[in-house]
Design a protein around this motif. Sequence first.
Motif, mmCIF file in Angstrom:
data_model
loop_
_atom_site.group_PDB
_atom_site.id
_atom_site.type_symbol
_atom_site.label_atom_id
_atom_site.label_comp_id
_atom_site.label_asym_id
_atom_site.label_seq_id
_atom_site.Cartn_x
_atom_site.Cartn_y
_atom_site.Cartn_z
ATOM 1 N N HIS A 30 43.608 86.698 9.339
ATOM 2 C CA HIS A 30 42.422 86.826 10.016
ATOM 3 C C HIS A 30 42.303 85.615 10.959
ATOM 4 C CE1 HIS A 30 40.279 90.285 8.365
ATOM 5 N NE2 HIS A 30 40.542 89.879 6.866
ATOM 6 N N LEU B 179 48.874 92.075 16.046
ATOM 7 C CA LEU B 179 48.079 91.845 14.889
ATOM 8 C C LEU B 179 46.860 92.459 14.538
ATOM 9 C CD1 LEU B 179 48.863 89.913 12.563
ATOM 10 C CD2 LEU B 179 47.933 88.074 13.487
ATOM 11 N N ASP B 180 46.087 92.473 15.805
ATOM 12 C CA ASP B 180 45.051 93.187 15.665
ATOM 13 C C ASP B 180 44.946 94.684 15.222
ATOM 14 O OD1 ASP B 180 46.491 93.775 17.844
ATOM 15 O OD2 ASP B 180 44.376 94.530 19.076
ATOM 16 N N GLN C 2 44.340 86.113 13.645
ATOM 17 C CA GLN C 2 43.830 87.134 14.726
ATOM 18 C C GLN C 2 43.030 86.518 15.582
ATOM 19 O OE1 GLN C 2 42.313 89.934 11.724
ATOM 20 N NE2 GLN C 2 44.312 91.409 12.185
#
Length: 183
Positions: free
Chosen positions: A15, A64-65, A18
């Motif tokens: 997270h 990554l998203d 991101q």
Amino acid sequence: MKAATPPQDIARQVHAAQRGSQAAFAWLYRGFAPLVHAIHLGMTSRARAEELTQETFAIAFGKLDQLREPERFGPWIAMIARRTRPAATVEERELADADEPAWPGSGPESMAQASEALRAIRQLPEAYRETLILRLVEGLSGPEIAQLTGLTPQSVRVNLHRGMGRLRDALGIASRQEEMSDD
């Protein structure tokens, strides 16, 4: 052996990455580079495996998203690594031409044995190849391999056991049980 990283810590780092955290990117890289490197080393020369490891992380961080289960970063990046391979003909030529030292600082006989073992490992099925390289080259324990790959510890044990058996066969090494029964 280091302690397994809790899935929530992995998710927290994903997270943060991101959101653009360079420290989180670095944390993920340090933790999962051995997995990605092992996957590539199973198919190509050491130098090319290092390049492909970098390429895999660049691809992964760009996507990554799209990761839906952040705690499963290991299996996700492993999948990307398995797909980040150049054409087989190029790899076969690289492997044939590779005269890389297997373990710098080792004597010629040890280097030859290590190179022979790596060639034999590269001929094994993917599941055995990856777990053996993670264990024998990257130096990870069974629980560490399970954590990185998302496999159960039992699956890792089975893959290591069966893979070692196939490796012994490929290298012409008798198991201890066979040696004892010959006595």
